[in-house]
Design an enzyme around this catalytic site. Structure first.
Site: not given
Ligand code: AMP
Length: 230
Positions: A26, A101, A138, A170, A181
């Site tokens: 994404k 989400r 990654r 990360r 996740r």
């Molecule tokens: P991502 O980079 O989108 O995988 O986000 C990394 C982490 O940020 C996720 O595993 C959540 O802990 C938090 N996060 C990002 N976006 C959201 C969201 N819309 N709602 C809740 N937590 C989020």
């Protein structure tokens, strides 16, 4: 006029969401599409990571939740996105990546965007085995957020080719957090696919293939949804 200039002229603003499992691509695709359409790529994960790096109150609160692979509470996320979508650079549109989400976040987003609703929701589909392999290899630059594969020659010397920062794994890309996740994705986020299908906004794009192949598919569905019929 370069290809990108021409393309940007040909692609008007767009208001869209990208759904898909972690590691589906994404971020990479949204960055490219946002550049082409002249709209901001709004990644809530990137915003939270920036807050963690800057040590803001939000960052301090979010860090532990993120490291465990859990979700930051809806009310916090909705506030952040509401503010972001009202900044002037979001006037022509935006590409949201990582939000909504949960169903609660989707309901709040519908309110926030009531006057200027979504054009399209794209589900970027890649199955679990592939995303696990992608996520575990990654590396993300701690300076500019650029994502690399661990074996990419551009980071062979341990520094980011773009900013000189350090590409790292990360904390939430460690095996335990990855499975947490993915479980949360199935439980909280996957229902949004049906929700957006029911309201006629959903397009499905196969996320397997080269970056260029996936981008061409994505562009085709976005064009079809944003081009005004003559
Ligand atoms: P991502 O980079 O989108 O995988 O986000 C990394 C982490 O940020 C996720 O595993 C959540 O802990 C938090 N996060 C990002 N976006 C959201 C969201 N819309 N709602 C809740 N937590 C989020």
């Amino acid at each position: 006029m370069t290809f990108d200039d021409e393309a940007a002229t040909a692609h008007p603003g767009v208001r869209m969401l990208l759904l898909g499992r972690q590691g589906a691509g994404k971020g990479t695709q949204a960055t490219r599409l946002a550049q082409l359409c002249g709209v901001p790529h709004i990644s809530t994960g990137d915003m939270l990571r920036a807050a963690v790096r800057d040590g803001t109150p939000l960052g301090l609160r979010a860090k532990q939740i993120m490291d465990a692979g859990d979700l930051v509470p809806d009310e916090v996320m909705v506030g952040i996105v509401d503010d972001r979508l009202h900044l002037p650079d979001a006037d022509r549109g935006w590409i949201l990546d990582g939000f909504p989400r949960t169903v609660g976040q989707a309901v709040a987003l519908a309110d926030i965007t009531a006057r200027r609703p979504l054009d399209v929701v794209v589900d970027l589909v890649v199955d679990n085995a592939v995303v696990i392999e992608r996520i575990s290899t990654r590396r993300t630059c701690d300076g500019c957020g650029t994502v690399y594969r661990a074996d990419d020659a551009a980071i062979a010397d341990g520094t980011c080719a773009k900013c000189g920062g350090t590409p790292r794994q990360r904390d939430d890309d460690q095996p335990e957090a990855i499975s947490r996740r993915l479980v949360l994705y199935e439980r909280e986020t996957a229902p949004l696919v049906d929700h957006y299908r029911d309201v006629g906004l959903l397009e499905t794009v196969d996320g397997l293939g080269t970056e260029d192949e996936v981008f061409a598919r994505l562009l085709a569905v976005v064009d079809a949804r944003t081009t005004t019929p003559s």
